[in-house]
Scaffold this active site. Sequence first.
Site, PDB file in Angstrom:
ATOM      1  N   ASP A   7     -31.264  -9.499  49.376  1.00  0.00           N
ATOM      2  CA  ASP A   7     -31.571  -8.871  50.665  1.00  0.00           C
ATOM      3  C   ASP A   7     -30.621  -9.486  51.695  1.00  0.00           C
ATOM      4  O   ASP A   7     -29.680 -10.224  51.346  1.00  0.00           O
ATOM      5  CB  ASP A   7     -33.064  -9.015  51.018  1.00  0.00           C
ATOM      6  CG  ASP A   7     -33.465 -10.417  51.452  1.00  0.00           C
ATOM      7  OD1 ASP A   7     -32.625 -11.347  51.382  1.00  0.00           O
ATOM      8  OD2 ASP A   7     -34.624 -10.598  51.880  1.00  0.00           O
ATOM      9  N   CYS A  64     -32.806 -13.954  47.987  1.00  0.00           N
ATOM     10  CA  CYS A  64     -33.325 -13.568  49.305  1.00  0.00           C
ATOM     11  C   CYS A  64     -33.247 -14.821  50.175  1.00  0.00           C
ATOM     12  O   CYS A  64     -32.508 -15.753  49.854  1.00  0.00           O
ATOM     13  CB  CYS A  64     -34.722 -12.958  49.213  1.00  0.00           C
ATOM     14  SG  CYS A  64     -36.042 -14.053  48.658  1.00  0.00           S
ATOM     15  N   GLY A  65     -33.974 -14.856  51.274  1.00  0.00           N
ATOM     16  CA  GLY A  65     -33.867 -16.019  52.161  1.00  0.00           C
ATOM     17  C   GLY A  65     -34.330 -17.293  51.480  1.00  0.00           C
ATOM     18  O   GLY A  65     -33.648 -18.324  51.506  1.00  0.00           O
ATOM     19  N   THR A  66     -35.509 -17.235  50.859  1.00  0.00           N
ATOM     20  CA  THR A  66     -36.050 -18.397  50.146  1.00  0.00           C
ATOM     21  C   THR A  66     -35.896 -18.292  48.630  1.00  0.00           C
ATOM     22  O   THR A  66     -36.047 -19.304  47.937  1.00  0.00           O
ATOM     23  CB  THR A  66     -37.561 -18.525  50.424  1.00  0.00           C
ATOM     24  OG1 THR A  66     -38.195 -17.314  49.970  1.00  0.00           O
ATOM     25  CG2 THR A  66     -37.847 -18.737  51.902  1.00  0.00           C
ATOM     26  N   GLY A  67     -35.693 -17.112  48.129  1.00  0.00           N
ATOM     27  CA  GLY A  67     -35.716 -16.864  46.679  1.00  0.00           C
ATOM     28  C   GLY A  67     -37.117 -16.569  46.171  1.00  0.00           C
ATOM     29  O   GLY A  67     -37.293 -16.189  45.006  1.00  0.00           O
ATOM     30  N   GLY A  69     -39.781 -14.416  47.569  1.00  0.00           N
ATOM     31  CA  GLY A  69     -40.257 -13.025  47.572  1.00  0.00           C
ATOM     32  C   GLY A  69     -39.594 -12.194  46.488  1.00  0.00           C
ATOM     33  O   GLY A  69     -40.255 -11.428  45.770  1.00  0.00           O
ATOM     34  N   HIS A  97     -35.702 -22.713  27.410  1.00  0.00           N
ATOM     35  CA  HIS A  97     -37.121 -22.622  27.025  1.00  0.00           C
ATOM     36  C   HIS A  97     -37.785 -21.297  27.403  1.00  0.00           C
ATOM     37  O   HIS A  97     -38.669 -20.843  26.681  1.00  0.00           O
ATOM     38  CB  HIS A  97     -37.904 -23.779  27.659  1.00  0.00           C
ATOM     39  CG  HIS A  97     -37.642 -25.096  26.987  1.00  0.00           C
ATOM     40  ND1 HIS A  97     -38.369 -26.227  27.255  1.00  0.00           N
ATOM     41  CD2 HIS A  97     -36.712 -25.461  26.056  1.00  0.00           C
ATOM     42  CE1 HIS A  97     -37.911 -27.237  26.512  1.00  0.00           C
ATOM     43  NE2 HIS A  97     -36.892 -26.794  25.786  1.00  0.00           N
ATOM     44  N   ASN A  98     -37.419 -20.723  28.556  1.00  0.00           N
ATOM     45  CA  ASN A  98     -38.095 -19.489  29.004  1.00  0.00           C
ATOM     46  C   ASN A  98     -37.236 -18.246  28.755  1.00  0.00           C
ATOM     47  O   ASN A  98     -37.686 -17.134  29.002  1.00  0.00           O
ATOM     48  CB  ASN A  98     -38.416 -19.537  30.503  1.00  0.00           C
ATOM     49  CG  ASN A  98     -39.001 -20.855  30.963  1.00  0.00           C
ATOM     50  OD1 ASN A  98     -38.461 -21.505  31.866  1.00  0.00           O
ATOM     51  ND2 ASN A  98     -40.083 -21.282  30.342  1.00  0.00           N
ATOM     52  N   ARG A 108     -30.982 -19.206  52.186  1.00  0.00           N
ATOM     53  CA  ARG A 108     -31.186 -20.065  53.354  1.00  0.00           C
ATOM     54  C   ARG A 108     -31.624 -21.470  52.927  1.00  0.00           C
ATOM     55  O   ARG A 108     -31.981 -22.292  53.773  1.00  0.00           O
ATOM     56  CB  ARG A 108     -32.247 -19.451  54.272  1.00  0.00           C
ATOM     57  CG  ARG A 108     -31.817 -18.112  54.855  1.00  0.00           C
ATOM     58  CD  ARG A 108     -32.962 -17.416  55.587  1.00  0.00           C
ATOM     59  NE  ARG A 108     -32.520 -16.122  56.108  1.00  0.00           N
ATOM     60  CZ  ARG A 108     -33.340 -15.115  56.408  1.00  0.00           C
ATOM     61  NH1 ARG A 108     -34.646 -15.249  56.244  1.00  0.00           N
ATOM     62  NH2 ARG A 108     -32.854 -13.980  56.866  1.00  0.00           N
ATOM     63  N   ARG A 131     -40.684 -22.161  18.873  1.00  0.00           N
ATOM     64  CA  ARG A 131     -41.974 -22.220  19.577  1.00  0.00           C
ATOM     65  C   ARG A 131     -41.872 -21.606  20.974  1.00  0.00           C
ATOM     66  O   ARG A 131     -42.872 -21.112  21.506  1.00  0.00           O
ATOM     67  CB  ARG A 131     -42.476 -23.657  19.658  1.00  0.00           C
ATOM     68  CG  ARG A 131     -41.659 -24.583  20.552  1.00  0.00           C
ATOM     69  CD  ARG A 131     -42.136 -26.023  20.438  1.00  0.00           C
ATOM     70  NE  ARG A 131     -41.492 -26.910  21.408  1.00  0.00           N
ATOM     71  CZ  ARG A 131     -40.263 -27.396  21.271  1.00  0.00           C
ATOM     72  NH1 ARG A 131     -39.522 -27.072  20.227  1.00  0.00           N
ATOM     73  NH2 ARG A 131     -39.762 -28.205  22.199  1.00  0.00           N
ATOM     74  N   HIS A 132     -40.680 -21.610  21.549  1.00  0.00           N
ATOM     75  CA  HIS A 132     -40.512 -21.036  22.886  1.00  0.00           C
ATOM     76  C   HIS A 132     -40.614 -19.506  22.844  1.00  0.00           C
ATOM     77  O   HIS A 132     -41.107 -18.893  23.785  1.00  0.00           O
ATOM     78  CB  HIS A 132     -39.178 -21.490  23.501  1.00  0.00           C
ATOM     79  CG  HIS A 132     -39.066 -22.970  23.572  1.00  0.00           C
ATOM     80  ND1 HIS A 132     -39.903 -23.734  24.357  1.00  0.00           N
ATOM     81  CD2 HIS A 132     -38.254 -23.845  22.934  1.00  0.00           C
ATOM     82  CE1 HIS A 132     -39.600 -25.012  24.211  1.00  0.00           C
ATOM     83  NE2 HIS A 132     -38.605 -25.114  23.343  1.00  0.00           N
ATOM     84  N   ARG A 135     -44.202 -18.574  22.933  1.00  0.00           N
ATOM     85  CA  ARG A 135     -44.777 -18.662  24.286  1.00  0.00           C
ATOM     86  C   ARG A 135     -44.344 -17.467  25.139  1.00  0.00           C
ATOM     87  O   ARG A 135     -45.136 -16.943  25.942  1.00  0.00           O
ATOM     88  CB  ARG A 135     -44.361 -19.995  24.932  1.00  0.00           C
ATOM     89  CG  ARG A 135     -45.013 -21.167  24.220  1.00  0.00           C
ATOM     90  CD  ARG A 135     -44.347 -22.485  24.486  1.00  0.00           C
ATOM     91  NE  ARG A 135     -44.945 -23.517  23.648  1.00  0.00           N
ATOM     92  CZ  ARG A 135     -44.436 -24.729  23.466  1.00  0.00           C
ATOM     93  NH1 ARG A 135     -43.306 -25.073  24.082  1.00  0.00           N
ATOM     94  NH2 ARG A 135     -45.036 -25.608  22.691  1.00  0.00           N
TER      95      ARG A 135
END
Length: 144
Positions: A7, A64-67, A69, A97-98, A108, A131-132, A135
């Site tokens: 954004d 975004c500004g903070t990451g 949202g 892992h994810n 920002r 195992r990941h 999950r």
Amino acid sequence: MIAIGSDHGGFELKTHIINHLKEKGLEIKDFGCYDENSVDYPDIAQAVAASITGGECENGILICGTGIGISIAANKINGIRAAHCHDVYSAEMTKRHNNANIICMGGRVVGRELAFMIVDAWLGAEFEGGRHQNRIDKIHALES
Ligand code: RB5
């Protein structure tokens, strides 16, 4: 192909990351925004996520500004694992892992050099499976 989107709060950092990745010879598709006029981050998250779930892009970067949202929005979409990362260790581990298929940052919050290190660590890491994967299967079972 790497999808990227931001954004207005992430527009400047996105421009630097695009240049950084292009210098490394990587193919990027920019899903906007294209200037600093105000836009709604869920729209950008949806476009980048659809490019991944649809198979056009392998993974994506959202800013975004903070990451925050834009990561909340991306994680609403089935098949998306969007990791909000502001440090290099987490960026590497969220791939290992994810198997995060999107990384999110705040334009920002992080400086551009740290953002480059975060993106490079994530792109350079390999998913460990085993195992990941079990999950991750459980995460996606929560979608239905
Ligand atoms: C836009 O001002 C700002 O709210 C957005 O970029 C993001 O920080 C939201 O989480």
